[in-house]
Design an enzyme around this catalytic site. Structure first.
Site, PDB file in Angstrom:
ATOM      1  N   SER A  53       0.707  -1.192   0.017  1.00  0.00           N
ATOM      2  CA  SER A  53       0.027  -0.189   0.110  1.00  0.00           C
ATOM      3  C   SER A  53       0.970   1.322   0.168  1.00  0.00           C
ATOM      4  O   SER A  53       1.823   1.365  -0.952  1.00  0.00           O
ATOM      5  CB  SER A  53      -1.015   0.010   1.313  1.00  0.00           C
ATOM      6  OG  SER A  53      -2.020   0.738   1.052  1.00  0.00           O
ATOM      7  N   ASP A 107      -5.205  -3.404  -3.379  1.00  0.00           N
ATOM      8  CA  ASP A 107      -4.474  -3.174  -2.142  1.00  0.00           C
ATOM      9  C   ASP A 107      -4.328  -4.460  -1.286  1.00  0.00           C
ATOM     10  O   ASP A 107      -5.310  -4.884  -0.828  1.00  0.00           O
ATOM     11  CB  ASP A 107      -5.070  -1.815  -1.374  1.00  0.00           C
ATOM     12  CG  ASP A 107      -3.994  -1.206  -0.595  1.00  0.00           C
ATOM     13  OD1 ASP A 107      -3.304  -1.908   0.075  1.00  0.00           O
ATOM     14  OD2 ASP A 107      -4.138  -0.146  -0.497  1.00  0.00           O
TER      15      ASP A 107
END
Length: 575
Positions: free
Chosen positions: A100, A430
Site C-alpha cells: 500500500s 491493495d
C-alpha cells in the site's frame, strides 16, 4: 486447515529461451534471477558483517517490511530507510517488501538508481515535492485520456491521477523491470511489491490471493515446498496470454501505476467514492473545461450529459435519490435530436424506477449507458479521447472495477485450479485488505528470511498485522514465532517501540509500531499523532508535519539499532 492446491507442479521452472511460453514460470521457490541477485547481495552483506569483526558462519537474510497507511506510510517508510542507512544497517538488508502506501516511497526510490546512493538527499527531494504540490491539470487530463485508451482501464488509473499523484507530486515513468540491473548486482535490497487478487480473496481464498511484483517476475507466490507459484515475466505482466502463449504484447505499466495498484486503499469504500466524486467535480468544473479549451457548444452539451451520467451512477452507488438526476438528464436531452432513443429510455426509467429492485435499477442504468454510449462518444472528432475517458470512468464506477489486468494464466493447461485460468482478466487491489504488511511474501519457505524488521505504519491497532500473520501462518502450516495476543491487546493504546517474537526454527520478528511511548511519550500524544496523520487525509502536510513524522519513524530505528545488530550478529555467528 489444509492449503488449497493452487497449481499443478507439472511444468518446468523455466522454459527454454525459444519457447513461446518462456514468459511463464510454474515453480516452487524463487526464480534463478532472484537467486543470483540474493547471492550477489549476500556477498556485500558478508563484507559488511566481516567489517564488524564477526566470525561469520552464515549470512542471515534480513527482510525489511514496510506497511500500508497512505501518505503517512510513504513518509514513514522514507524515514525508516534513511535511518537504516545512516546507522549502517541498510547494507545488512537483503529484501525490502512493501504494501500500500509504503510502495509509494519504494517506487520513488527504485525509479532512480542514484537515490539509493544518498537517501538523505532523496529525503530532502521528497520533502520539497510534497511542499510544491502537483503540476497543472493538463498533465492529469492527458494522462487519464491515454490511460482510458487501454482496454484494461480501471478505477486504479483514476486513483493514480486523482489521489496518488496529487499526494506524492511525482510521476514515475520508469518500470519495475528497469531495476533488474542494480538489484541483480546486489547493490540495493531486492524489492518485493505486494497486491492481492480480488476474486480469490472475495471467495475465501485469501491464503492463495497474494500477488507479488519483483524486477524479474510477477505472479502468485509460492505457498510452501509442495505448492508451486505461478509467475509471468514482469515485462509481460499485463500482456495477453492464452494457453501459455503470448498473443498480444502490452507495454509494462510504470511505477506510477504500480503505486496506484498497490496503494488503492479500498478498505473504506465510502471515503473512496467521495474522493472520486470530488475529483470528477473538478474535471467537470467550467473553469477546468475552459483551461482545456472545451468550449464548443455541442461539446459542452455532451460533457454536461456525461456529468449527469456520472452523477446518476454515483448517486446510485451511494444509495441516493436517482430520480432527480434522471429528470436533469431528461431536461438536457430534450430537443437534442441525437438523443431521441436515450430520451425515450429515460422516460421508461422514470416511470419504472420506484417499482424496481436495486438489481433491476442497476440493470436499467447499464442498459441506458449502452444505449447512450455511441451517441455520447460520437460527435466532434477533436476530443474523443476526453469523452472516452469520462464514459469509461462512469462504467468502471458502476461496476466498481479496480486493478484490471490481463490474466497470464488464461486457459493455461498446466494449472489444476480452474479459478486461476477461466477468466481473461484478474483484478489486483491493495494488499492491506488482507494483511497490511507483506509477511506472506518473505516468510520461509518462500524467501527463507532469518530476521524480519517489521515497521508498522497502520492506523488503529499497532499489532493487527502481527496477529493476522500468525493466523495466516497457522492456517497454512507456515513457520512463525508464537504471539501472545492478550499481552499485545493490553499494550495497543500505549505500545513500546519494539517487540521481538522468536522461537525454534522460525525467523526472528522485530516489530516496530510507528507511534509509541518512546517517540511520543503519553497515550494522549499517540492519539493526537494518529489524528494528525489519518490514512484518508487528502490535504497537504506542512513541512513541519512531514519532519515530525520522519523523526518519529527514524527514532524507532535509532533507538533500537543495538537490538537489531544483536540479532543479526547472533544469526551470523550461529553454526
Amino acid at each position: 486447515m489444509a492449503i488449497p492446491q493452487q497449481v499443478a507442479c507439472s511444468a518446468k521452472s523455466h522454459a527454454g529461451p525459444c519457447d513461446e511460453s518462456s514468459h511463464i514460470s510454474i515453480r516452487v521457490g524463487i526464480s534463478e534471477e532472484e537467486k543470483a541477485a540474493v547471492k550477489n547481495r549476500s556477498e556485500l552483506v558478508l563484507k559488511a558483517l566481516k567489517n564488524l569483526g564477526l566470525n561469520v558462519k552464515k549470512v542471515p537474510v534480513v527482510s525489511v517490511l514496510v506497511s500500508g497507511g497512505g501518505l503517512r506510510a510513504a513518509i514513514a517508510c522514507q524515514g525508516v530507510l534513511s535511518e537504516l542507512s545512516h546507522v549502517g544497517l541498510l547494507d545488512k538488508v537483503t529484501y525490502v517488501a512493501g504494501v500500500s502506501g509504503s510502495t509509494w516511497c519504494m517506487s520513488s526510490l527504485f525509479s532512480q538508481s542514484d537515490r539509493w546512493k544518498d537517501l538523505n538527499k532523496a529525503e530532502n527531494e521528497f520533502r520539497q515535492r510534497l511542499q510544491n504540490g502537483p503540476g497543472d491539470i493538463s498533465t492529469v487530463v492527458d494522462g487519464l485520456c491515454n490511460a482510458a485508451a487501454r482496454d484494461d482501464y480501471s478505477l486504479t488509473d483514476l486513483w493514480l491521477y486523482s489521489v496518488v499523484y496529487c499526494l506524492t507530486s511525482e510521476f514515475l515513468s520508469t518500470c519495475l523491470s528497469h531495476v533488474r540491473e542494480q538489484s541483480g548486482m546486489g547493490t540495493v535490497p531486492y524489492p518485493v511489491f505486494a497486491a492481492i487478487d480480488h476474486h480469490l480473496k472475495k471467495n475465501g481464498r485469501e491464503i492463495n490471493a497474494w500477488f507479488e511484483f519483483t524486477p524479474d517476475w510477477a505472479g502468485y507466490s509460492t505457498l510452501d515446498q509442495s505448492t508451486p507459484g505461478a509467475y509471468v515475466s514482469t515485462t509481460h505482466c499485463g500482456s495477453k496470454f492464452e494457453e501459455g502463449k503470448l498473443i498480444q504484447e502490452k507495454p509494462e505499466r510504470d511505477f506510477s501505476y504500480l503505486q496506484a495498484l498497490c496503494g488503492s486503499a479500498l478498505a473504506d469504500k465510502d471515503v473512496i467514492k467521495e474522493k472520486i466524486k470530488e475529483f470528477m467535480e473538478f474535471i467537470f468544473h467550467p473553469e477546468t473545461q475552459e483551461k482545456m479549451l472545451f468550449t464548443d457548444p455541442e461539446e459542452v452539451t455532451l460533457t454536461n450529459i456525461l456529468e449527469e451520467l456520472f452523477n446518476l451512477v454515483y448517486t446510485f452507488k451511494t444509495h441516493g435519490d436517482c430520480l432527480l438526476i434522471l429528470e436533469n438528464l431528461k431536461h438536457i436531452m430534450t430537443g437534442e435530436k441525437d438523443f431521441s432513443e436515450a430520451l425515450a429510455w429515460i422516460n421508461e426509467m422514470i416511470d419504472s424506477w420506484g417499482k424496481s429492485s436495486q438489481d433491476d435499477q442497476e440493470k436499467l442504468i447499464k442498459d441506458f449507458l449502452r444505449k447512450s454510449s455511441m451517441e455520447v462518444l460520437e460527435g466532434l472528432s477533436n476530443v474523443p479521447s476526453f469523452r472516452r475517458f469520462l464514459h469509461k470512468t462512469i462504467w468502471r464506477l458502476l461496476l466498481w472495477k479496480w486493478g484490471t489486468t490481463n490474466n497470464f494464466l488464461y486457459k493455461y493447461g498446466h494449472i489444476k485450479d480452474k479459478t486461476l485460468t477461466e477468466k481473461e482478466n484478474i483484478h489486483l487491489i491493495d494488499a492491506g485488505l488482507a494483511i497490511n504488511s507483506a509477511y506472506p511474501l518473505v516468510l520461509p519457505p518462500v524467501r527463507n528470511t532469518d530476521i524480519i524488521l517489521s515497521f508498522d505504519f497502520s492506523a488503529g491497532d499497532p499489532f493487527e498485522t502481527i496477529k493476522a500473520t500468525e493466523k495466516y501462518c497457522k492456517a497454512g502450516n507456515i513457520p512463525f514465532p508464537p504471539v501472545d495476543d492478550s499481552k499485545l491487546d493490553q499494550d495497543a493504546k500505549h505500545p513500546c517501540d519494539l517487540y521481538i517474537f522468536e522461537g525454534e526454527k522460525v525467523p526472528v520478528v522485530m516489530h516496530f509500531p510507528l507511534f509509541n511511548k518512546v517517540n511520543c511519550g503519553s497515550e494522549e500524544v499517540i492519539k493526537q499523532r494518529h489524528k494528525t496523520y489519518e490514512t484518508f487525509r487528502f490535504t497537504k502536510y506542512s513541512d513541519e508535519e512531514v519532519c515530525q513524522l520522519l523523526e518519529d519513524s527514524k527514532a524507532n530505528v535509532r533507538n533500537n539499532k543495538d537490538a537489531i545488530y544483536e540479532k543479526i550478529c547472533k544469526r551470523a555467528e550461529a553454526p
